[in-house]
Design an enzyme around this catalytic site. Structure first.
Site, PDB file in Angstrom:
ATOM      1  N   GLU A 120      66.208 -16.374 -60.989  1.00 39.44           N
ATOM      2  CA  GLU A 120      65.358 -16.451 -60.756  1.00 39.44           C
ATOM      3  C   GLU A 120      65.345 -15.266 -62.111  1.00 39.44           C
ATOM      4  O   GLU A 120      64.325 -15.655 -62.806  1.00 39.44           O
ATOM      5  CB  GLU A 120      64.778 -17.113 -60.311  1.00 39.44           C
ATOM      6  CG  GLU A 120      65.198 -18.341 -59.582  1.00 39.44           C
ATOM      7  CD  GLU A 120      65.956 -18.200 -58.697  1.00 39.44           C
ATOM      8  OE1 GLU A 120      66.649 -17.877 -58.431  1.00 39.44           O
ATOM      9  OE2 GLU A 120      65.790 -19.486 -57.963  1.00 39.44           O
ATOM     10  N   GLY A 145      64.732  -8.152 -47.736  1.00 39.01           N
ATOM     11  CA  GLY A 145      63.349  -9.205 -48.783  1.00 39.01           C
ATOM     12  C   GLY A 145      62.709  -9.138 -48.112  1.00 39.01           C
ATOM     13  O   GLY A 145      61.212  -8.375 -49.154  1.00 39.01           O
ATOM     14  N   ARG A 146      62.090 -10.065 -47.377  1.00 37.98           N
ATOM     15  CA  ARG A 146      60.557 -10.618 -46.753  1.00 37.98           C
ATOM     16  C   ARG A 146      59.984  -9.143 -46.202  1.00 37.98           C
ATOM     17  O   ARG A 146      59.034  -9.211 -45.567  1.00 37.98           O
ATOM     18  CB  ARG A 146      60.654 -11.889 -45.783  1.00 37.98           C
ATOM     19  CG  ARG A 146      61.730 -11.803 -45.180  1.00 37.98           C
ATOM     20  CD  ARG A 146      61.640 -12.755 -44.414  1.00 37.98           C
ATOM     21  NE  ARG A 146      63.000 -13.342 -43.227  1.00 37.98           N
ATOM     22  CZ  ARG A 146      63.832 -13.089 -43.853  1.00 37.98           C
ATOM     23  NH1 ARG A 146      64.708 -13.331 -44.785  1.00 37.98           N
ATOM     24  NH2 ARG A 146      65.268 -13.169 -42.610  1.00 37.98           N
ATOM     25  N   HIS A 194      37.567 -29.047 -46.348  1.00 32.97           N
ATOM     26  CA  HIS A 194      36.434 -30.162 -47.472  1.00 32.97           C
ATOM     27  C   HIS A 194      37.774 -31.106 -47.773  1.00 32.97           C
ATOM     28  O   HIS A 194      38.204 -31.602 -48.678  1.00 32.97           O
ATOM     29  CB  HIS A 194      35.924 -29.473 -48.486  1.00 32.97           C
ATOM     30  CG  HIS A 194      34.567 -28.981 -48.081  1.00 32.97           C
ATOM     31  ND1 HIS A 194      33.485 -29.904 -47.985  1.00 32.97           N
ATOM     32  CD2 HIS A 194      34.076 -27.995 -47.316  1.00 32.97           C
ATOM     33  CE1 HIS A 194      32.884 -29.007 -47.201  1.00 32.97           C
ATOM     34  NE2 HIS A 194      32.923 -28.020 -46.988  1.00 32.97           N
ATOM     35  N   LYS A 206      71.574 -22.398 -54.153  1.00 28.45           N
ATOM     36  CA  LYS A 206      71.643 -21.291 -55.268  1.00 28.45           C
ATOM     37  C   LYS A 206      72.898 -22.418 -55.496  1.00 28.45           C
ATOM     38  O   LYS A 206      73.528 -22.000 -56.962  1.00 28.45           O
ATOM     39  CB  LYS A 206      71.965 -19.812 -55.060  1.00 28.45           C
ATOM     40  CG  LYS A 206      70.540 -19.646 -54.081  1.00 28.45           C
ATOM     41  CD  LYS A 206      70.415 -18.253 -53.951  1.00 28.45           C
ATOM     42  CE  LYS A 206      69.503 -17.400 -53.154  1.00 28.45           C
ATOM     43  NZ  LYS A 206      69.721 -16.010 -52.924  1.00 28.45           N
ATOM     44  N   GLU A 210      61.409 -17.833 -43.383  1.00 27.70           N
ATOM     45  CA  GLU A 210      62.958 -17.560 -43.738  1.00 27.70           C
ATOM     46  C   GLU A 210      63.328 -16.823 -42.353  1.00 27.70           C
ATOM     47  O   GLU A 210      64.635 -16.281 -42.261  1.00 27.70           O
ATOM     48  CB  GLU A 210      62.719 -16.874 -44.942  1.00 27.70           C
ATOM     49  CG  GLU A 210      64.190 -16.607 -45.679  1.00 27.70           C
ATOM     50  CD  GLU A 210      64.166 -15.993 -47.029  1.00 27.70           C
ATOM     51  OE1 GLU A 210      64.053 -16.989 -47.635  1.00 27.70           O
ATOM     52  OE2 GLU A 210      64.101 -14.511 -46.982  1.00 27.70           O
ATOM     53  N   LYS A 234      65.448  -7.124 -55.250  1.00 27.69           N
ATOM     54  CA  LYS A 234      67.399  -5.933 -54.183  1.00 27.69           C
ATOM     55  C   LYS A 234      68.591  -5.882 -54.051  1.00 27.69           C
ATOM     56  O   LYS A 234      69.110  -5.279 -54.938  1.00 27.69           O
ATOM     57  CB  LYS A 234      66.864  -7.415 -52.656  1.00 27.69           C
ATOM     58  CG  LYS A 234      67.454  -5.788 -51.327  1.00 27.69           C
ATOM     59  CD  LYS A 234      66.938  -6.513 -50.305  1.00 27.69           C
ATOM     60  CE  LYS A 234      68.038  -5.993 -49.234  1.00 27.69           C
ATOM     61  NZ  LYS A 234      67.735  -6.601 -48.175  1.00 27.69           N
TER      62      LYS A 234
END
Ligand code: F6P
Length: 550
Positions: free
Chosen positions: A217, A273-274, A390, A514, A359, A211
């Site tokens: 990253e 973003g999410r 399990h 960050k 978030e 965005k």
């Protein structure tokens, strides 16, 4: 009364009424609730589009639900919802509208922010994405050397990765099986290394999804991917055009990176973003499943948007799910919420929901900036059944924690499942139903004794039960159903944020780490002195350099 100036949640009479009601309920058991009210299984269900929701296995009565709805009314959830749909700037700390619902609105809709109808721009980008996706899928789009694209690598992180990566897995049965799709997010070079090591650059398309186009990253991985491509092709910068496209709101940074803005698919600051995988961020998914199925998915989202916007409170599924979460988090001290999909294709579903929920609602000040005096968003976790059974279900069944859970399943397996595997689907679903039953009703000490179990083992083999679950069933995991499911959870998270009076649409909490990482990096590489480094971190940095041999 606006959201900022409203009374403190825990001082509202509706909140107090719920506290009292909880006290009166005492140690109620689901066994009792079902015995007293034989009609509850039929009554406590909802149908929304293709989704059938059974919420009868919750520690609620009609009275609980009524009181919860009163809390929603008192906190004006509907008012904030309508403001969101109208395009008002409800993201008050970033002064932004929250309009992911416009991404899936029909082309004829009119949704304005800052006086401008956003729908034509949304449709324009969707059409461009469709043309591009078709060209890549058909082989009409050629790489620098004239070869067709066989692998698409999406580079992004957070909302620019989790959505498309999750949806690609979910809809694998609908994907172009002759192509490969990979998702790189981690700044750990191993991620990109493993993603490209067996690829031919001449047949690889990178989609750089960001965005802001400043996320360290993503820009680091995209830069490394460009180096890999150019050295693999033995080509110059001109090869980038055929092998890199960008998904972003920031055309300046996209150009700076060297990607032609003709190859950029735009979205807007009013898409969080999410909440973005149904925007241009979904391009990798669209190439995988084709534009038509992408549009079916959008229609699924829209169906639930409309339900949330118009259904009365008693039948409003996102409202109900949000309120149930509040009931457990605020009145039963539940700290976490498990999402347990009985579908291998939903292997990344819960990871996706973690960002969506945590978030959004991992906040500790209200919309006016005052500390909240109540619990907000839960820890969301879970993996597909039956694997979890399990591993950690032991704790769900016999541990000491209250963990409400969602069980998700589908009546039919995907169409292209090999015929000899189809029968396994009943076994999978038998496990889902069995878990819901065991979690709710457990097994009493008397039932254990009746099986002839030795007395000293009885406590060990008793199941208290009383663990609440929602079961969500649909006929199959289609693109539309996936859209419906995601919209359901998006709006559930919205409801909770509205009741808690927090801003679900910013994420300042990710900033500090960050900034510090940028500051610490020169200490690792050059041994630079970082002012203000605490003693523990300074010691760790020194140890790292020693171990690294610097
Ligand atoms: O983690 C913070 C965050 O801003 C997320 O909200 C977002 O989805 C992610 O980083 C990626 O941001 P961008 O798409 O700008 O690279």
């Amino acid at each position: 009364m606006n959201a900022e100036g409203r009374s403190r949640l825990d001082q509202m009479p509706e909140w107090t009424a719920l506290s009292k009601h909880r006290e009166q309920m005492g140690e109620v058991h689901l066994r009792e609730l079902f015995a007293k009210d034989p009609g509850r299984a039929g009554r406590f269900t909802l149908q929304v589009g293709d989704l059938h929701l059974d919420y009868s296995k919750h520690l609620v009565t009609d009275e609980t639900l009524r009181l919860l709805r009163e809390l929603a009314a008192a906190t004006d959830v509907a008012g904030l919802r309508d403001a969101m749909f109208r395009g008002e700037k409800i993201n008050i700390t970033e002064h932004r509208s929250v309009l992911h619902t416009a991404l899936r609105a029909p082309g004829s809709a009119v949704i304005a922010t800052d006086g401008e109808n956003v729908v034509p721009a949304v449709q324009h980008v969707l059409t461009r994405m469709g043309t591009f996706a078709d060209r890549v899928r058909s082989g009409a789009w050629k790489g620098h050397t004239g070869r067709r694209i066989k692998t698409v690598v999406n580079i992004g992180i957070g909302g620019s990765d989790l959505g498309p990566a999750m949806a690609y897995e979910a809809l694998r049965a609908y994907t172009h099986r002759d192509m490969q799709f990979r998702f790189v997010s981690n700044v750990d070079g191993a991620d990109l290394h493993e993603a490209v090591r067996d690829l031919d650059p001449a047949e690889t398309l990178f989609i750089v999804a960001s965005k802001t186009f400043t996320t360290i990253e993503t820009i680091t991985n995209a830069t490394s991917a460009r180096d890999w491509l150019l050295s693999g092709l033995g080509a110059g910068q001109e090869a980038v055009t055929k092998h890199f496209v960008a998904l972003s709101t920031n055309s300046e940074k996209v150009s700076e990176f060297g990607i032609d803005t003709d190859n950029m698919f735009e979205f807007w600051d009013w898409v969080g973003g999410r909440y973005s995988y149904d925007s241009a961020i979904g391009l990798s998914l669209m190439i995988a499943i084709g534009p038509e199925r992408f549009r079916e998915m959008l229609a699924g989202f829209h169906l639930v948007d409309e339900h949330f916007r118009t259904a009365p409170p008693e039948e409003n599924a996102p409202l109900l799910l949000g309120l149930l979460g509040i009931w457990y988090g605020n009145f039963w001290d539940a700290q976490s919420h498990a999402v347990l999909p009985y579908s291998h294709y939903l292997s990344k579903f819960t990871a996706y929901l973690q960002q969506l929920d945590m978030e959004s609602n991992g906040k500790s000040v209200d919309r006016a900036g005052r500390p909240v005096g109540w619990q907000t968003g839960p820890v969301v976790w879970g993996t597909p059944g039956t694997n979890g059974q399990h591993a950690y279900y032991q704790l769900l069944h016999q541990g000491t924690k209250m963990i409400p859970a969602d069980l998700l399943g589908f009546a039919r397996p995907v169409e292209d499942l090999q015929p000899h595997l189809v029968a396994q689907h009943d076994l999978l679903m038998a496990n889902l139903f069995a878990q819901g039953q065991a979690l709710a009703f457990g097994k009493t000490a008397d039932e254990v004794r009746a099986e002839g179990v030795a007395e000293e083992l009885v406590p060990h083999r008793t199941f208290q039960g009383n663990h609440p679950t929602t079961t969500i069933l649909a006929s199959e995991l289609s693109p539309s159903v996936l859209g419906q499911l995601i919209a359901l959870y998006e709006h559930k998270v919205f409801v909770q944020g509205a009741v808690w009076n927090i801003n679900s649409f910013d994420q300042w909490g990710v900033e500090l780490g960050k900034v510090l990482a940028k500051r610490v990096e020169p200490a690792l590489t050059q041994g630079a002195d970082v002012p203000g480094l605490d003693a523990s971190t300074a010691g760790l940095v020194a140890k790292y350099r020693e171990l690294h041999g610097r």
